[in-house]
Design an enzyme around this catalytic site. Sequence first.
Site, PDB file in Angstrom:
ATOM      1  N   ALA A 115       0.863  -1.197   0.000  1.00 48.86           N
ATOM      2  CA  ALA A 115       0.000   0.000   0.000  1.00 48.86           C
ATOM      3  C   ALA A 115       0.890   1.233   0.000  1.00 48.86           C
ATOM      4  CB  ALA A 115      -0.905   0.012   1.227  1.00 48.86           C
ATOM      5  N   LYS A 116       0.338   2.343  -0.288  1.00 46.26           N
ATOM      6  CA  LYS A 116       1.058   3.613  -0.151  1.00 46.26           C
ATOM      7  C   LYS A 116       0.024   4.713  -0.038  1.00 46.26           C
ATOM      8  CE  LYS A 116       5.466   4.706  -0.145  1.00 46.26           C
ATOM      9  NZ  LYS A 116       6.534   3.827   0.340  1.00 46.26           N
TER      10      LYS A 116
END
Length: 418
Positions: free
Chosen positions: A106-107
């Site tokens: 994720a980011k």
Amino acid sequence: MEIYDHPTFRMACRQFDLVADHLQIPESERDRLKFPKRSMTVALPIHCDNGSTKVFMGYRVQHHLTLGPTKGGLRYHPDVTLGEVAALAMWMSWKCALTGLPYGGAKGGIACDPTKMSRNELERLTRRYTQEMIPFIGPQVDVMAPDLGTNEQVMAWMMDTYSVHVGATVPSIVTGKPVGLGGSLGRREATGRGVGYLVNRASDSIGLDMSKATAVVQGFGNVGSIAALSLARYGVKVIAVSDVQGAIYNSGGLELWDLEKHVAKNKTVAGFSESEPLTNHQLLVLPCDILVPAALERQITEANAGKIQCRILAEAANGPTTPEADLILNQRPEIFVIPDVLCNAGGVIVSYFEWVQDLQSFFWGETEVVDKLFRILETAYTQVVSLSRKQKLPLRLAALSLGIKRVQEAKRIRGLFP
Ligand code: NAD
């Protein structure tokens, strides 16, 4: 997927497509592996100190949830876009799989310039972002960590906002927190320390004597400064470093402890005594043994890949080398590339340790953390180098193949619902 269109996302997709061709992944599985599972865009209004109201754009992309919760940093930078965040989330997936962590990638990010905001404004922005994300995050759903422009304090505000919402203290909602709030010993140093460890392993592989080597580091933030110190501990002479405000050079080696003090006072490496200024462009092509890009994506491009003069390119930043530059580097076997998904994996590995410690409320000493970190890095390094040698692949292709194949297998075994 037009919503993600951005040079960095196109770059991540191109890398994926190369690996998918190499692994002969069927067309029917490619899009499912490549595109993010979920992405959120939020408008974040905050009161500014001067009484005005300003709205910032915030993003979070969760790439896949096949192997566990998603994990990835939160970035504060003016150029953050959904597409950039999606690319970084994709790379996190391959990195976690390569190192055997039970996470998808994720980011997140907020398009803002943290250097131009007060502490109070940053706190309001962080808390508002966390509030907007509450339906989509959780210790078993998505766990954030620091990245470019964020730090332990930002993680502490996030943890506090989430905990107030839940009505109980939940340290495992973020990693990279202060140690006093359930952070892990050795997390702050983990990424840079991992870079040092892997450069040492690469030096062994190519017969480079670290005690006689020189290094150049682009970016002197969390990762770059610790990587420089870590290399210095192996006996390397760090001859040039840079940050967003400028670059400095001393052919005899920079005094890193004095430089740390200078940065603490002036918030930049620029103007450090006993050094001469140079441009970031000059810095990247300086003759050295070890080049460490530790700032932004797309710094080694087709324009400078033929000119860099190092023996080891240690990709501490995410995505510092474009696919066009890779084609040039692949023709330069004298340069040993430690690809980003391996080189900077120390950060997420110790984030994983922090999450495990928080879930168990049982904390480890720093020696245990560092020992376990190096063991995981060693396994990943050995696997990447041996696959690269066995199949005569560039190291990036080998590293990404290992990561992507593991995610592909997990998706296959779980099946497609319904
Ligand atoms: P940071 O904000 O602490 O430091 C970034 C540094 O880069 C600063 O010194 C900044 O001035 C410099 N910089 C920014 N733009 C620049 C430019 N155009 N030219 C030269 N220098 C520039 O961020 P960080 O946490 O050290 O992250 C650096 C890189 O490492 C990012 O690519 C990030 O995604 C990656 N990374 C970080 C971690 C982590 O644990 N923090 C883990 C894995 C990867």
